[in-house]
Motif scaffolding. Structure first.
Motif, PDB file in Angstrom:
ATOM      1  N   LEU A   1      34.637   9.305  13.473  1.00  0.00           N
ATOM      2  CA  LEU A   1      35.047   9.541  14.861  1.00  0.00           C
ATOM      3  C   LEU A   1      35.649   8.280  15.474  1.00  0.00           C
ATOM      4  O   LEU A   1      36.663   8.341  16.184  1.00  0.00           O
ATOM      5  CB  LEU A   1      33.852  10.000  15.692  1.00  0.00           C
ATOM      6  CG  LEU A   1      33.411  11.461  15.521  1.00  0.00           C
ATOM      7  CD1 LEU A   1      32.059  11.677  16.189  1.00  0.00           C
ATOM      8  CD2 LEU A   1      34.450  12.406  16.105  1.00  0.00           C
ATOM      9  N   GLN A   2      35.032   7.141  15.203  1.00  0.00           N
ATOM     10  CA  GLN A   2      35.572   5.891  15.748  1.00  0.00           C
ATOM     11  C   GLN A   2      36.921   5.557  15.131  1.00  0.00           C
ATOM     12  O   GLN A   2      37.840   5.102  15.825  1.00  0.00           O
ATOM     13  CB  GLN A   2      34.581   4.745  15.507  1.00  0.00           C
ATOM     14  CG  GLN A   2      35.009   3.429  16.155  1.00  0.00           C
ATOM     15  CD  GLN A   2      35.164   3.559  17.654  1.00  0.00           C
ATOM     16  OE1 GLN A   2      34.239   3.962  18.352  1.00  0.00           O
ATOM     17  NE2 GLN A   2      36.364   3.225  18.168  1.00  0.00           N
ATOM     18  N   ARG A   3      37.053   5.774  13.842  1.00  0.00           N
ATOM     19  CA  ARG A   3      38.326   5.534  13.172  1.00  0.00           C
ATOM     20  C   ARG A   3      39.419   6.437  13.744  1.00  0.00           C
ATOM     21  O   ARG A   3      40.556   5.996  13.942  1.00  0.00           O
ATOM     22  CB  ARG A   3      38.155   5.778  11.669  1.00  0.00           C
ATOM     23  CG  ARG A   3      39.439   5.720  10.839  1.00  0.00           C
ATOM     24  CD  ARG A   3      40.051   4.355  10.789  1.00  0.00           C
ATOM     25  NE  ARG A   3      41.188   4.329   9.868  1.00  0.00           N
ATOM     26  CZ  ARG A   3      42.187   3.456   9.941  1.00  0.00           C
ATOM     27  NH1 ARG A   3      42.191   2.525  10.882  1.00  0.00           N
ATOM     28  NH2 ARG A   3      43.164   3.494   9.057  1.00  0.00           N
ATOM     29  N   PHE A   4      39.081   7.693  14.019  1.00  0.00           N
ATOM     30  CA  PHE A   4      40.038   8.602  14.650  1.00  0.00           C
ATOM     31  C   PHE A   4      40.511   8.024  15.992  1.00  0.00           C
ATOM     32  O   PHE A   4      41.714   8.010  16.290  1.00  0.00           O
ATOM     33  CB  PHE A   4      39.396   9.971  14.857  1.00  0.00           C
ATOM     34  CG  PHE A   4      40.328  10.997  15.446  1.00  0.00           C
ATOM     35  CD1 PHE A   4      40.984  11.906  14.635  1.00  0.00           C
ATOM     36  CD2 PHE A   4      40.561  11.060  16.817  1.00  0.00           C
ATOM     37  CE1 PHE A   4      41.850  12.851  15.177  1.00  0.00           C
ATOM     38  CE2 PHE A   4      41.425  11.990  17.363  1.00  0.00           C
ATOM     39  CZ  PHE A   4      42.075  12.889  16.538  1.00  0.00           C
ATOM     40  N   GLN A   5      39.583   7.559  16.790  1.00  0.00           N
ATOM     41  CA  GLN A   5      39.940   7.009  18.104  1.00  0.00           C
ATOM     42  C   GLN A   5      40.751   5.721  17.966  1.00  0.00           C
ATOM     43  O   GLN A   5      41.669   5.475  18.762  1.00  0.00           O
ATOM     44  CB  GLN A   5      38.675   6.779  18.924  1.00  0.00           C
ATOM     45  CG  GLN A   5      37.995   8.082  19.323  1.00  0.00           C
ATOM     46  CD  GLN A   5      36.670   7.864  20.028  1.00  0.00           C
ATOM     47  OE1 GLN A   5      36.619   7.559  21.217  1.00  0.00           O
ATOM     48  NE2 GLN A   5      35.579   8.015  19.280  1.00  0.00           N
TER      49      GLN A   5
END
Length: 276
Positions: A107-111
């Motif tokens: 999720l953090q990588r997506f953001q």
């Protein structure tokens, strides 16, 4: 807008695997420019995840996290062959802490890649619906700031006119956790799609894919998701490369426009094609 909140016959055409390779990215970007896609799901650890990202952000497509725990890109954390992951999930042998860390990291990588939270969530090889994964996933999403993502649901596959082997595959996919995921999604206040299209055996080239596409579109109901895996250009490292190109040819072709008109369907969120 989540796909289960529509009032007319619109479908979400969702291209999986953005980030897997430059050819996959190119196919998705080209189809988006033609107004043939609603959404794309991003493999955030894929070797081409950042390739073409500025252009992708300009398409207006819904962008989803393609949660991955089976495809190895050298990323840290849990990564198992699909069969082994399924067995461990149903044996309740997955580490909850490890799964939570992997979800949070992706999720953090997506953001980091997109500058925003996902519009929706699905799973590479549909792993997001497995026991031991769906609960920590919904918990992680509940803590996100911003609009709530919708969740792609593989249940209620539309299979009218399809051969037995494709119906069986769709039933198996749905049977691995779609009903339980749907119950948890509803109980947690998230949205999901009412029906699912696009399951097949990745064989047959253009002629077979065109035949299945016509049947999927004929069976589509309001808000359904149609999953696809297009690519533009050969990738010798991808065993599905030829069939991905066949999918692209059908999605980009004139017949697609004819089928949409014939069955009175529009693609939710697809923009008008660019002027030549």
């Amino acid at each position: 807008m989540s796909p289960d909140c529509v009032n007319n016959r619109r479908i979400v055409v969702c291209a999986d695997d953005y980030g897997m390779s430059p050819s996959v990215n190119a196919g998705i970007l080209a189809l988006a420019a033609q107004g043939r896609l609603s959404a794309t799901s991003i493999l955030v650890d894929g070797p081409a995840a950042a390739v073409g990202m500025p252009g992708l952000l300009e398409t207006g497509l819904q962008l989803g996290l393609h949660l991955n725990l089976t495809e190895s890109f050298g990323q840290p954390g849990l990564c198992l062959p699909l069969r082994q992951l399924i067995l461990q999930a149903y044996a309740r042998r997955l580490s909850c802490d490890q799964v939570q860390r992997d979800i949070q990291r992706q999720l953090q990588r997506f953001q980091d890649l997109t500058g925003r939270v996902p519009d929706y969530i699905d799973g590479h090889q549909h792993i997001h619906q497995l026991p031991g994964i769906r609960t920590p996933l919904l918990q992680a999403l509940d803590g996100l700031a911003g609009p709530r993502p919708w969740i792609r649901h593989t249940g209620r596959p539309r299979m009218a006119g399809l051969p037995w082997r494709l119906r069986f595959k769709a039933w198996v996919i749905a049977g691995l956790g779609a009903a339980a995921l749907h119950r948890q999604v509803q109980a947690s206040g998230f949205c999901d799609n009412p029906g699912f299209l696009g399951v097949y055996d990745f064989t047959g080239g253009v002629s077979a894919y065109a035949a299945w596409m016509a049947r999927w579109l004929a069976a589509a109901q309001d808000g359904d998701v149609l999953m696809c895996h297009p690519a533009l250009g050969l990738d010798p490292q991808d065993a599905l490369s030829s069939q991905r190109q066949a999918e692209y040819a059908v999605l980009a072709g004139a017949q697609m426009t004819q089928w949409l008109a014939q069955y009175q369907l529009t693609m939710m969120g697809a923009r008008s094609p660019k002027e030549p």
